[in-house]
Design an enzyme around this catalytic site. Structure first.
Site, PDB file in Angstrom:
ATOM      1  N   GLY A   1      42.363  12.108 -38.541  1.00 22.05           N
ATOM      2  CA  GLY A   1      41.466  11.285 -37.737  1.00 22.05           C
ATOM      3  C   GLY A   1      40.275  12.064 -37.246  1.00 22.05           C
ATOM      4  N   ASN A   2      39.499  11.451 -36.362  1.00 22.89           N
ATOM      5  CA  ASN A   2      38.322  12.111 -35.794  1.00 22.89           C
ATOM      6  C   ASN A   2      38.179  11.713 -34.333  1.00 22.89           C
ATOM      7  OD1 ASN A   2      36.384   9.746 -35.558  1.00 22.89           O
ATOM      8  ND2 ASN A   2      36.977   9.626 -37.717  1.00 22.89           N
ATOM      9  N   ARG A   3      37.209  12.314 -33.661  1.00 25.37           N
ATOM     10  CA  ARG A   3      37.087  12.176 -32.206  1.00 25.37           C
ATOM     11  C   ARG A   3      36.224  11.005 -31.749  1.00 25.37           C
ATOM     12  NH1 ARG A   3      39.090  16.691 -29.798  1.00 25.37           N
ATOM     13  NH2 ARG A   3      39.121  18.601 -31.051  1.00 25.37           N
ATOM     14  N   SER A   4      35.815  10.132 -32.631  1.00 33.06           N
ATOM     15  CA  SER A   4      34.938   9.042 -32.201  1.00 33.06           C
ATOM     16  C   SER A   4      35.635   8.153 -31.166  1.00 33.06           C
ATOM     17  CB  SER A   4      34.522   8.201 -33.404  1.00 33.06           C
ATOM     18  OG  SER A   4      33.714   7.132 -32.961  1.00 33.06           O
TER      19      SER A   4
ATOM     20  N   ALA B   1      32.851   6.144 -37.245  1.00 33.36           N
ATOM     21  CA  ALA B   1      33.028   7.413 -37.955  1.00 33.36           C
ATOM     22  C   ALA B   1      34.101   7.162 -39.021  1.00 33.36           C
ATOM     23  CB  ALA B   1      33.468   8.494 -36.985  1.00 33.36           C
TER      24      ALA B   1
END
Ligand code: CTP
Ligand code: CA
Length: 229
Positions: free
Chosen positions: A33-36, A100
């Site tokens: 995943g990502n931090r968006s 994102a």
């Protein structure tokens, strides 16, 4: 803007916004995943609704509360986000890709939880490319005259990278942020330059994500092929 002065300049328009960050599962309990946070996409949804638009918000894994009057479609992966955005885009006047989207996903999904074996190090995780939803939309334009907007977080030569990305994706507008420090991810405020395919460049000073959102809608509204209903 105070509510009394908000123009209903998006009345009769349908806008589709993607927000948050995709999660690409490895097994039933783990993902890449990502931090968006989704804050920019949600701000775009709130401001568009306040200006009279019908809004579809395709929300990837955001913990934020659904804005009033906005149609929220929850998704998890890039493939699901693509399906939901393309479906909603068929009658949309504008599509803004603020999500994102993971560039890659695990090549294999393990239907059972991945286990350790003895003391051995694990096999590397093989990844495959996800579809580029923005490039696909901007190239195919599900509806004639549709305005397509992307977001890009860049480092180094931010504007040159942004120009190259705008041309590569063939979108109408690209909102470019410089990443680093406390900017962008999870922050309440943002600064950006909005690049236009027509060569325009609009600087948005550091401020609330609503202010950047309103500038994006101003630039989108200017590009609509005909007046709103
Ligand atoms: N995007 C998309 N589909 C993807 C990747 C990105 O639609 N698979 C969209 C994002 O929502 C964003 C824009 O494309 O609006 C730019 O994302 P970015 O990650 O900056 O672009 P990439 O082409 O993935 O370039 P990079 O290699 O710099 O990550
Ligand atoms: Ca990317």
């Amino acid at each position: 803007r105070g509510s009394a002065e908000v123009p209903a300049d998006l009345a009769g328009r349908h806008v589709v916004i993607s927000a948050g960050g995709t999660r690409e599962p490895l097994d039933p309990v783990r993902f890449l995943g990502n931090r968006s946070s989704g804050k920019q996409g949600y701000a775009l949804a709130r401001t568009a609704a306040a200006r009279g638009a019908r809004v579809t918000l395709v929300a990837a894994n955001s913990a934020l509360a659904a804005p009033g009057g906005v149609d929220v479609v929850p998704v998890e992966t890039a493939v699901q986000l693509r399906e939901a955005v393309l479906k909603a885009a068929s009658d949309a006047d504008a599509v803004v890709m603020a999500a994102a989207v993971a560039d890659f996903r695990p090549a294999v999904y393990a239907p059972g939880k991945i286990k350790k074996h003895g003391t051995a190090d694990p096999e590397p995780v093989a990844l495959v490319r996800n579809p580029d939803i923005l490039a696909e939309l901007a190239t195919d334009r599900p509806r004639a005259g549709q305005i397509v907007v992307g977001f890009a977080a860049e480092t180094d030569d931010v504007l040159a990278n942004g120009r190259a990305k705008l041309a590569r994706k063939r979108c109408d507008l690209l909102v470019v942020n410089e990443v680093g420090t406390d900017k962008t991810f999870g922050a309440e405020e943002n600064e950006a330059v909005v690049l236009g395919a027509d060569g325009s460049e609009t600087s948005v000073p550091y401020g609330p994500k609503e202010a950047l959102s309103d500038t994006v809608w101003d630039l989108v509204a200017l590009r609509f092929p005909d007046p709103g209903a």
